[in-house]
Design a protein around this motif. Structure first.
Motif, PDB file in Angstrom:
ATOM      1  N   TYR A 135      56.553  63.777  74.216  1.00 50.83           N
ATOM      2  CA  TYR A 135      56.438  63.783  72.838  1.00 50.83           C
ATOM      3  C   TYR A 135      56.283  65.096  72.327  1.00 50.83           C
ATOM      4  CZ  TYR A 135      54.061  63.435  68.235  1.00 50.83           C
ATOM      5  OH  TYR A 135      53.578  63.640  67.018  1.00 50.83           O
ATOM      6  N   ILE A 237      60.849  57.848  72.078  1.00 51.39           N
ATOM      7  CA  ILE A 237      59.994  59.072  71.632  1.00 51.39           C
ATOM      8  C   ILE A 237      60.418  60.090  71.054  1.00 51.39           C
ATOM      9  CG2 ILE A 237      58.216  60.494  72.659  1.00 51.39           C
ATOM     10  CD1 ILE A 237      57.437  58.285  74.832  1.00 51.39           C
ATOM     11  N   VAL A 241      59.868  61.923  67.438  1.00 51.52           N
ATOM     12  CA  VAL A 241      59.740  63.335  67.077  1.00 51.52           C
ATOM     13  C   VAL A 241      60.341  63.899  66.130  1.00 51.52           C
ATOM     14  CG1 VAL A 241      59.560  65.710  68.355  1.00 51.52           C
ATOM     15  CG2 VAL A 241      58.756  63.640  69.612  1.00 51.52           C
TER      16      VAL A 241
END
Length: 306
Positions: A135, A237, A241
């Motif tokens: 992340y 992920i 972001v």
């Protein structure tokens, strides 16, 4: 030259130029074609009819996506061979004209920040650390799990170096990602308890070294099930972001491009186009029409009629 001999020469050429899993996939395709023909054959005699029949069978057995993956490997083989005079140029040209099957591409699911946090809450140990590093770097799965070493982690200057092979020709290239405090704390803690015999930040408990490409394959399915959220992948992920950075309006597309490690800005724009919500657009249609806007619309219609 026999087809098997041509394949052997080509695969030898591929050594050091492609990843081992890519070479294994190419070898699988070539073996499958020989199995389809049921005998070795002269490489120069391969026809589009044979290739199309082979792909049709693969489509029936493995689906159109798998068949479409096989076709470029056969094209690459004969392009390589024709450039070296091992097969006629006409053979390569005829195979190059074969078209792929239409595919129904699955819609990419990008989790909400809330769903990601719910998964993060149920994750423990290495899995939680992996999610946090993915992340806070927006790293690709292979960049973190397979390639991130302690030599890539610079605590003094607070950055990590990520390496990818997603470039033409398979060259390994790197980019620098600054450490925020959370990333720093996760890596610092891992560094204090690291396996001194392994150079990797994430070390396989089974081998004591690098994780395999298939490692963590079922991890997200399991964690999403426990958290009670719609399943998403590790790669999703990265999309999350990008979405958060875009929605913040504090990062330009060029900054997001650099952070994600895209060579071309249109790749980044494709990312943002996929994830950018349309709610604000359709919400505009919920606004009542004002008298002024209705009058303008009426005037414009009369003008067009004239």
């Amino acid at each position: 030259m026999a087809f098997s001999g041509l394949c052997e020469a080509y695969l030898d050429f591929c050594q050091g130029r492609f990843q081992p899993n890519t070479i294994r996939q190419k070898a699988f395709v070539f073996r499958s074609l020989v199995g389809f023909v049921r005998a070795d054959f002269e490489a120069a005699t391969l026809t589009t009819t044979t290739v199309e029949a082979f792909l049709a069978e693969q489509r029936q057995i493995r689906g159109p996506k798998a068949a479409n993956r096989d076709l470029p490997d056969l094209k690459a083989l004969y392009n390589w061979a024709s450039r070296r005079g091992l097969t006629p140029v006409e053979t390569a040209r005829s195979i190059a004209m074969i078209t792929s099957y239409p595919e129904e591409r699955p819609r990419k699911y990008i989790p909400t920040a809330e769903d990601f946090n719910r998964v993060l809450m149920v994750a423990q140990g290495d899995e939680r650390d992996l999610l946090l590093v993915l992340y806070h770097t927006a790293g690709r799965r292979g960049e973190i799990i397979e390639r991130l070493t302690w030599e890539d982690v610079n605590f003094q200057n607070r950055f990590v170096r990520l390496h990818t092979r997603k470039r033409k020709g398979g060259s390994l290239e790197g980019r620098t990602i600054p450490m925020n405090q959370i990333l720093h704390d996760v890596l610092w803690r891992r560094g204090q308890h690291r396996d001194q015999d392994s150079p990797f930040v994430f070390t396989s408990a089974k081998t004591g070294g690098r994780y395999s490409r298939e490692a963590k394959k079922g991890m997200m399915t399991r964690l999403c099930h426990i958290a009670g959220v719609k399943p998403f992948t590790l790669h999703a992920i990265r999309h999350l972001v990008a979405s958060i950075l875009s929605d913040s309006h504090k990062a330009s597309p060029r900054q997001i491009q650099a952070f994600l490690g895209h060579q071309r800005i249109d790749t980044t724009e494709h990312y943002l186009h996929e994830i950018r919500p349309m709610d604000n657009v359709v919400a505009m249609l919920e606004q009542p029409l004002t008298t002024e806007s209705s009058t303008k619309s009426s005037t414009n219609n009369e003008t067009e009629a004239v």
